[in-house]
Write a protein that holds these residues in place. Structure first.
Motif, PDB file in Angstrom:
ATOM      1  N   GLN A  96       0.855  -1.087   0.113  1.00  0.00           N
ATOM      2  CA  GLN A  96      -0.013   0.137  -0.022  1.00  0.00           C
ATOM      3  C   GLN A  96       1.022   1.245  -0.060  1.00  0.00           C
ATOM      4  O   GLN A  96       0.461   2.145  -0.553  1.00  0.00           O
ATOM      5  N   ALA A  97       1.954   1.341   0.539  1.00  0.00           N
ATOM      6  CA  ALA A  97       3.012   2.262   0.649  1.00  0.00           C
ATOM      7  C   ALA A  97       3.484   2.668  -0.595  1.00  0.00           C
ATOM      8  O   ALA A  97       3.767   3.801  -0.924  1.00  0.00           O
ATOM      9  N   LEU A  98       3.588   1.506  -1.564  1.00  0.00           N
ATOM     10  CA  LEU A  98       4.124   1.719  -3.006  1.00  0.00           C
ATOM     11  C   LEU A  98       3.132   2.342  -3.913  1.00  0.00           C
ATOM     12  O   LEU A  98       3.364   2.309  -5.084  1.00  0.00           O
ATOM     13  N   GLY A  99       1.850   2.561  -3.358  1.00  0.00           N
ATOM     14  CA  GLY A  99       0.719   2.885  -4.136  1.00  0.00           C
ATOM     15  C   GLY A  99       0.081   2.024  -5.009  1.00  0.00           C
ATOM     16  O   GLY A  99      -0.680   2.335  -6.041  1.00  0.00           O
ATOM     17  N   LEU A 100       0.205   0.740  -4.714  1.00  0.00           N
ATOM     18  CA  LEU A 100      -0.549  -0.387  -5.280  1.00  0.00           C
ATOM     19  C   LEU A 100      -2.093  -0.279  -4.955  1.00  0.00           C
ATOM     20  O   LEU A 100      -2.408   0.100  -3.774  1.00  0.00           O
ATOM     21  N   THR A 101      -2.839  -0.573  -5.840  1.00  0.00           N
ATOM     22  CA  THR A 101      -4.375  -0.528  -5.506  1.00  0.00           C
ATOM     23  C   THR A 101      -4.527  -1.736  -4.791  1.00  0.00           C
ATOM     24  O   THR A 101      -3.907  -2.821  -4.802  1.00  0.00           O
ATOM     25  N   PRO A 102      -5.856  -1.828  -4.317  1.00  0.00           N
ATOM     26  CA  PRO A 102      -6.171  -3.102  -3.584  1.00  0.00           C
ATOM     27  C   PRO A 102      -6.159  -4.309  -4.137  1.00  0.00           C
ATOM     28  O   PRO A 102      -5.872  -5.364  -3.755  1.00  0.00           O
ATOM     29  N   ARG A 103      -6.565  -4.316  -5.695  1.00  0.00           N
ATOM     30  CA  ARG A 103      -6.507  -5.572  -6.443  1.00  0.00           C
ATOM     31  C   ARG A 103      -5.269  -5.833  -6.779  1.00  0.00           C
ATOM     32  O   ARG A 103      -4.666  -7.243  -6.830  1.00  0.00           O
ATOM     33  N   ARG A 104      -4.097  -4.888  -6.973  1.00  0.00           N
ATOM     34  CA  ARG A 104      -2.739  -5.287  -7.227  1.00  0.00           C
ATOM     35  C   ARG A 104      -2.257  -5.926  -5.735  1.00  0.00           C
ATOM     36  O   ARG A 104      -1.328  -6.624  -6.037  1.00  0.00           O
ATOM     37  N   VAL A 105      -2.516  -5.207  -4.737  1.00  0.00           N
ATOM     38  CA  VAL A 105      -1.932  -5.808  -3.570  1.00  0.00           C
ATOM     39  C   VAL A 105      -2.378  -7.349  -3.425  1.00  0.00           C
ATOM     40  O   VAL A 105      -1.543  -8.060  -3.082  1.00  0.00           O
ATOM     41  N   LEU A 106      -3.701  -7.496  -3.644  1.00  0.00           N
ATOM     42  CA  LEU A 106      -3.987  -8.948  -3.648  1.00  0.00           C
ATOM     43  C   LEU A 106      -3.372 -10.103  -4.507  1.00  0.00           C
ATOM     44  O   LEU A 106      -3.026 -11.018  -4.376  1.00  0.00           O
ATOM     45  N   ARG A 107      -3.274  -9.313  -5.821  1.00  0.00           N
ATOM     46  CA  ARG A 107      -2.585 -10.032  -6.755  1.00  0.00           C
ATOM     47  C   ARG A 107      -1.207 -10.364  -6.683  1.00  0.00           C
ATOM     48  O   ARG A 107      -0.543 -11.445  -6.948  1.00  0.00           O
ATOM     49  N   LEU A 108      -0.289  -9.313  -6.516  1.00  0.00           N
ATOM     50  CA  LEU A 108       1.033  -9.227  -6.441  1.00  0.00           C
ATOM     51  C   LEU A 108       1.566  -9.581  -5.064  1.00  0.00           C
ATOM     52  O   LEU A 108       2.699  -9.765  -4.779  1.00  0.00           O
ATOM     53  N   VAL A 109       0.827  -9.296  -3.641  1.00  0.00           N
ATOM     54  CA  VAL A 109       1.521  -9.523  -2.396  1.00  0.00           C
ATOM     55  C   VAL A 109       0.772 -10.481  -1.755  1.00  0.00           C
ATOM     56  O   VAL A 109       1.554 -11.634  -1.426  1.00  0.00           O
ATOM     57  N   ILE A 110      -0.567 -10.583  -1.630  1.00  0.00           N
ATOM     58  CA  ILE A 110      -1.234 -11.797  -1.066  1.00  0.00           C
ATOM     59  C   ILE A 110      -1.314 -12.886  -1.483  1.00  0.00           C
ATOM     60  O   ILE A 110      -1.096 -13.885  -0.891  1.00  0.00           O
ATOM     61  N   ALA A 111      -1.623 -13.026  -2.687  1.00  0.00           N
ATOM     62  CA  ALA A 111      -1.647 -14.292  -3.543  1.00  0.00           C
ATOM     63  C   ALA A 111      -0.534 -15.212  -3.526  1.00  0.00           C
ATOM     64  O   ALA A 111      -0.386 -16.469  -3.085  1.00  0.00           O
ATOM     65  N   PRO A 112       0.641 -14.489  -3.800  1.00  0.00           N
ATOM     66  CA  PRO A 112       1.969 -15.337  -4.047  1.00  0.00           C
ATOM     67  C   PRO A 112       2.193 -15.921  -2.625  1.00  0.00           C
ATOM     68  O   PRO A 112       2.738 -17.191  -2.644  1.00  0.00           O
ATOM     69  N   TYR A 113       2.307 -15.226  -1.678  1.00  0.00           N
ATOM     70  CA  TYR A 113       2.557 -15.657  -0.119  1.00  0.00           C
ATOM     71  C   TYR A 113       1.565 -16.758   0.140  1.00  0.00           C
ATOM     72  O   TYR A 113       2.060 -17.985   0.650  1.00  0.00           O
ATOM     73  N   ALA A 114       0.206 -16.443   0.039  1.00  0.00           N
ATOM     74  CA  ALA A 114      -0.718 -17.434   0.577  1.00  0.00           C
ATOM     75  C   ALA A 114      -0.551 -18.692  -0.195  1.00  0.00           C
ATOM     76  O   ALA A 114      -0.752 -19.836   0.260  1.00  0.00           O
ATOM     77  N   ALA A 115      -0.175 -18.648  -1.646  1.00  0.00           N
ATOM     78  CA  ALA A 115       0.036 -19.677  -2.349  1.00  0.00           C
ATOM     79  C   ALA A 115       1.100 -20.847  -1.841  1.00  0.00           C
ATOM     80  O   ALA A 115       0.887 -22.083  -1.755  1.00  0.00           O
ATOM     81  N   ARG A 116       2.375 -20.161  -1.431  1.00  0.00           N
ATOM     82  CA  ARG A 116       3.169 -20.872  -0.775  1.00  0.00           C
ATOM     83  C   ARG A 116       2.909 -21.650   0.341  1.00  0.00           C
ATOM     84  O   ARG A 116       3.312 -22.729   0.818  1.00  0.00           O
ATOM     85  N   VAL A 117       2.035 -20.791   1.341  1.00  0.00           N
ATOM     86  CA  VAL A 117       1.600 -21.593   2.639  1.00  0.00           C
ATOM     87  C   VAL A 117       0.478 -22.464   2.291  1.00  0.00           C
ATOM     88  O   VAL A 117       0.602 -23.772   2.933  1.00  0.00           O
ATOM     89  N   ALA A 118      -0.321 -22.343   1.306  1.00  0.00           N
ATOM     90  CA  ALA A 118      -1.201 -23.289   0.799  1.00  0.00           C
ATOM     91  C   ALA A 118      -0.920 -24.639   0.320  1.00  0.00           C
ATOM     92  O   ALA A 118      -1.538 -25.713   0.290  1.00  0.00           O
ATOM     93  N   LEU A 119      -0.004 -24.636  -0.504  1.00  0.00           N
ATOM     94  CA  LEU A 119       0.618 -25.891  -1.236  1.00  0.00           C
ATOM     95  C   LEU A 119       0.793 -27.207  -0.623  1.00  0.00           C
ATOM     96  O   LEU A 119      -0.055 -27.966  -1.133  1.00  0.00           O
ATOM     97  N   PRO A 120       1.488 -27.184   0.550  1.00  0.00           N
ATOM     98  CA  PRO A 120       1.466 -28.520   1.166  1.00  0.00           C
ATOM     99  C   PRO A 120      -0.101 -28.933   1.499  1.00  0.00           C
ATOM    100  O   PRO A 120      -0.356 -30.206   1.065  1.00  0.00           O
ATOM    101  N   PRO A 121      -0.854 -28.377   2.505  1.00  0.00           N
ATOM    102  CA  PRO A 121      -2.265 -28.835   2.573  1.00  0.00           C
ATOM    103  C   PRO A 121      -2.879 -29.049   1.185  1.00  0.00           C
ATOM    104  O   PRO A 121      -3.937 -29.984   1.198  1.00  0.00           O
ATOM    105  N   TYR A 122      -2.960 -28.379   0.252  1.00  0.00           N
ATOM    106  CA  TYR A 122      -3.758 -28.364  -0.963  1.00  0.00           C
ATOM    107  C   TYR A 122      -3.119 -29.623  -1.780  1.00  0.00           C
ATOM    108  O   TYR A 122      -3.944 -30.416  -2.301  1.00  0.00           O
ATOM    109  N   ALA A 123      -1.730 -30.005  -1.533  1.00  0.00           N
ATOM    110  CA  ALA A 123      -1.366 -31.479  -2.345  1.00  0.00           C
ATOM    111  C   ALA A 123      -1.894 -32.340  -1.761  1.00  0.00           C
ATOM    112  O   ALA A 123      -2.445 -33.571  -1.991  1.00  0.00           O
ATOM    113  N   ASN A 124      -2.131 -32.376  -0.218  1.00  0.00           N
ATOM    114  CA  ASN A 124      -2.802 -33.631   0.553  1.00  0.00           C
ATOM    115  C   ASN A 124      -4.355 -33.580   0.102  1.00  0.00           C
ATOM    116  O   ASN A 124      -4.679 -34.755   0.125  1.00  0.00           O
ATOM    117  N   GLN A 125      -4.882 -32.649  -0.085  1.00  0.00           N
ATOM    118  CA  GLN A 125      -6.296 -32.737  -0.616  1.00  0.00           C
ATOM    119  C   GLN A 125      -6.429 -33.477  -2.065  1.00  0.00           C
ATOM    120  O   GLN A 125      -7.373 -34.186  -2.362  1.00  0.00           O
TER     121      GLN A 125
END
Length: 718
Positions: A273-302
């Motif tokens: 947000q401090a870099l001026g990213l819009t909420p959608r770009r924050v979701l796409r460039l910041v939240i989604a990549p980090y959450a994907a790494r956290v979610a991958l092991p349990p997603y593989a189990n599913q």
């Protein structure tokens, strides 16, 4: 002056190798004895063992497969067709479950309370009821669709009827897909070396390759007489299996999505947000990549769990791999060879899928998780990370969800209560517009007691009441002293034993062969969990032991039980255990053995993680106080591990309670088996939804009680 350490002679390497060799010889000898015994039993029955049968004509037809297999083809081709059916279900269900789970997870993360409530109302029943029960419900609902003459056509050339789904088929697409995948793989590697120009060059080469390939042909389904011709026509069994697996695993994927997004550090979002990213770009460039790494092991189990749960198709008549192998075993009598093939294939699928996802995870996490300090998104509302600049939109969404919830609630109330039929015979329900709960009331003795004799129902009811009281005492009497709780539990167990043995009033003993309905479900769940806990603790200690052979043996058993579907393990117990024990083994005992081993191996990994979380100094301090290894584990290690593992262990217990529904596949007459017997009759068959909903309510209540106990233990840390 510092005290010198007293040197202790380390055991020589020859001792370690001697211990490993002894373990290997003992395990190999046991395996050889068991195999020889099974071969002798098969020889006594006139069955010649070995895998030579794979090249003999199968003699049965695969009604639905992408591979054209006839009864004259050998067994290996029929098994290959079943494997293709399993992979087809997985390739269709995994993307759909991922998309639906992602949508439900994001809906549950919404700052709108009603939206989050809607997601929770959808997820909770799906998570807390057995997947086999859900498959029966979907299968029955699809059979209620109109016939082919009145088929529903939501899209052009797409037909949905009680015969299944008819879709346009594309022929000749495989070369195009291979060319596209090759272009993407080569273009990705070239882009990393030479930039975007190489990427565009690879795409141009793919388009040129497509121009040289033969044209694809689209085959549309067309009504001809009383049937359909052309197109792809998956059966109603395939549709029920796919829908059931999609919605069941989407509920778990939704929780994975929600937990992974909540684990994103707030600092990363604030930096974006401090870099001026819009909420959608924050979701796409910041939240989604980090959450994907956290979610991958349990997603593989599913994903692995979805592939394993495809074996439940054996209960609704879809010929996937396990159903075909079951037919092969029935025809040839080669139980050991058939189960060995199933175990090898499912372990290969688990290793392939799990290994690929693990490699992808290692590739994308090689630089570390980044900022892991500070608050997480789960510590504050998501609206704080991405504030809503348009409050009118929030009010509009809230109004839409309120209207949808009100409409759904009124429709459910109208169907389930206002227009429902509570008493009477099937004729009373024929003209009713609501639910027919009379199907449950009239068949309640069959659901509760199965096929038990009238004289055995009163003792069985007393045993069920004592078992339920014991479960309530175990989960809810936290303030009682340990001795008082143990005395009450002993008294309740004695009441169960007296009710089933007929002592002291001189009644006839009720053996496992005569059990049925609710009694089977309760005893299976409680006995499997009670026997699994000490076995899991022993496996966890053996896997963490210093003995290399013992650790490998425990790891092999645990991974085999986790990687092989429970249906396969139940069939192994049903076919192979009677050979090992010489016959005379009840189906209840075989089901109990399979459930105990499966639950123990899952629980062993939970306990191993809890034991690893205990500092090594705890054991050293206990030994320094003069405790032996057994006393140190009993009074120091085990109490801490139990508190750490309690929430996750109760999650395994919830899964074990739901897994008891699978025993109906091998002929054990539990609650779900009794429900199947009710709807098997022509009189009550149209009201299968009401019968299965009543059974689902039982499993939902049990799972909800265990889930609440897990949350309470997580809050109080005990």
């Amino acid at each position: 002056m510092t005290a010198a350490a007293v040197p202790f002679p380390a055991p020589g390497p020859w001792r370690r190798w001697l211990s490993t060799a002894a373990w290997c010889l003992a395990l190999g000898g046991m395996a050889a004895v068991l195999l020889l015994h099974i071969e002798s039993v098969q020889t006594a029955r006139g069955i010649q063992g070995g895998f030579g049968f794979l090249f003999q004509p199968a003699g049965f037809r695969i009604s639905e497969s992408l591979l054209g297999v006839t009864p004259d083809d050998p067994y290996w081709m029929s098994i290959a067709a079943g494997l293709v059916n399993t992979l087809t279900v997985a390739l269709v269900a995994i993307p759909l479950a991922t998309a639906l789970g992602l949508g439900l997870g994001l809906l549950g993360l919404s700052s709108h309370p009603l939206a989050a409530r809607c997601a929770a109302l959808v997820i909770a029943p799906l998570r807390n009821t057995p997947v086999l029960l859900q498959l029966f419900v979907w299968y029955g609902l699809l059979l209620r669709l109109p016939d082919l003459r009145q088929a529903w056509s939501p899209l052009p050339s797409v037909l949905l009827s009680n015969r299944g789904l008819a879709l346009p088929a594309v022929h000749g697409w495989l070369p195009y897909a291979a060319a596209a995948l090759a272009a993407l793989a080569l273009g990705w590697r070239a882009r990393r070396r030479w930039g975007n120009a190489a990427w565009y060059g690879a795409l141009a080469a793919a388009l040129a390759a497509w121009a040289l390939l033969p044209a694809m042909q689209v085959d549309l389904p067309v009504r001809r007489g009383l049937g359909l011709q052309g197109g792809w026509q998956p059966s109603i069994e395939f549709a029920a299996l796919t829908i059931g697996l999609v919605v069941f695993h989407a509920a778990y994927i939704a929780d994975i999505v929600r937990a992974s997004v909540r684990a994103v550090p707030v600092g990363l979002v604030e930096a974006g947000q401090a870099l001026g990213l819009t909420p959608r770009r924050v979701l796409r460039l910041v939240i989604a990549p980090y959450a994907a790494r956290v979610a991958l092991p349990p997603y593989a189990n599913q994903c692995l769990a979805l592939v394993k749960n495809s074996t439940l198709a054996i209960a609704i008549g879809y010929q996937e791999l396990m159903a075909v192998i079951n037919t092969v075993i029935t025809q040839t009598g080669l139980a050991l060879e058939g189960i060995a093939l199933a175990v090898a294939v499912y372990l290969a699928l688990a290793l392939g899928l799990g290994g690929g996802l693990s490699a992808w995870n290692a590739r994308h996490t090689r630089h570390g998780p980044g900022d892991t300090h500070g608050a997480r998104l789960g510590d504050r509302p998501l609206s704080a990370a991405a504030p809503d600049a348009r409050p009118w939109r929030r009010r509009l969404v809230s109004a839409m969800f309120a209207i949808a919830l009100a409409a759904a609630g009124w429709a459910l109330l109208d169907w389930a209560v206002l227009r429902a039929v509570w008493l009477g015979d099937p004729a009373a329900c024929a003209d009713a517009a609501g639910a027919c709960w009379a199907a449950v009331g009239e068949n309640l003795p069959l659901l509760l007691f199965g096929t038990m004799a009238e004289a055995d129902r009163a003792p069985a009811l007393a045993a069920c009441a004592a078992l339920l009281a014991g479960v309530a005492l175990t989960l809810g009497a936290g303030r009682l002293p340990a001795r008082a709780r143990a005395a009450l539990l002993a008294a309740l167990l004695a009441a169960v034993a007296c009710a089933l043995s007929g002592w002291p009033w001189g009644g006839a003993a009720i053996g496992p062969q005569r059990w049925g309905g609710l009694l089977v479900t309760l005893i299976l769940a409680i006995a499997a969990l009670g026997a699994a806990v000490p076995l899991a603790f022993a496996l966890a200690l053996l896997r963490r032991s210093g003995s290399r052979a013992g650790s490998l043996a425990a790891a092999g058993l645990i991974e085999a039980a986790r990687g092989v579907p429970l249906v396969t393990q139940l069939l192994f117990a049903s076919f192979v255990l009677p050979m090992l024990l010489g016959g005379g083994v009840s189906k209840f005992s075989m089901a109990l053995a399979a459930l105990t081993l499966h639950t123990a191996c899952l629980l062993a990994e939970v306990l191993r993680g809890a034991l690893q979380a205990i500092p090594p100094g705890q054991m050293m301090a206990a030994r320094a106080l003069g405790m032996g290894p057994a006393a140190a584990h009993a009074y120091v290690i085990w109490p801490q591990a139990r508190r750490i593992a309690a929430p996750a262990a109760l999650g395994v217990f919830v899964g074990a309670v739901k897994d008891t529904s699978l025993v109906s596949i091998i002929g054990v007459f539990d609650v779900l088996g009794a429900a199947k017997a009710v709807v098997a009759g022509t009189a009550w068959r149209p009201y299968h939804v009401e019968v299965y909903l009543a059974v689902a309510l039982l499993y939902f209540a049990a799972s909800l009680v265990l889930s609440l106990a897990a949350r309470r233990m997580e809050r109080v840390g005990a």
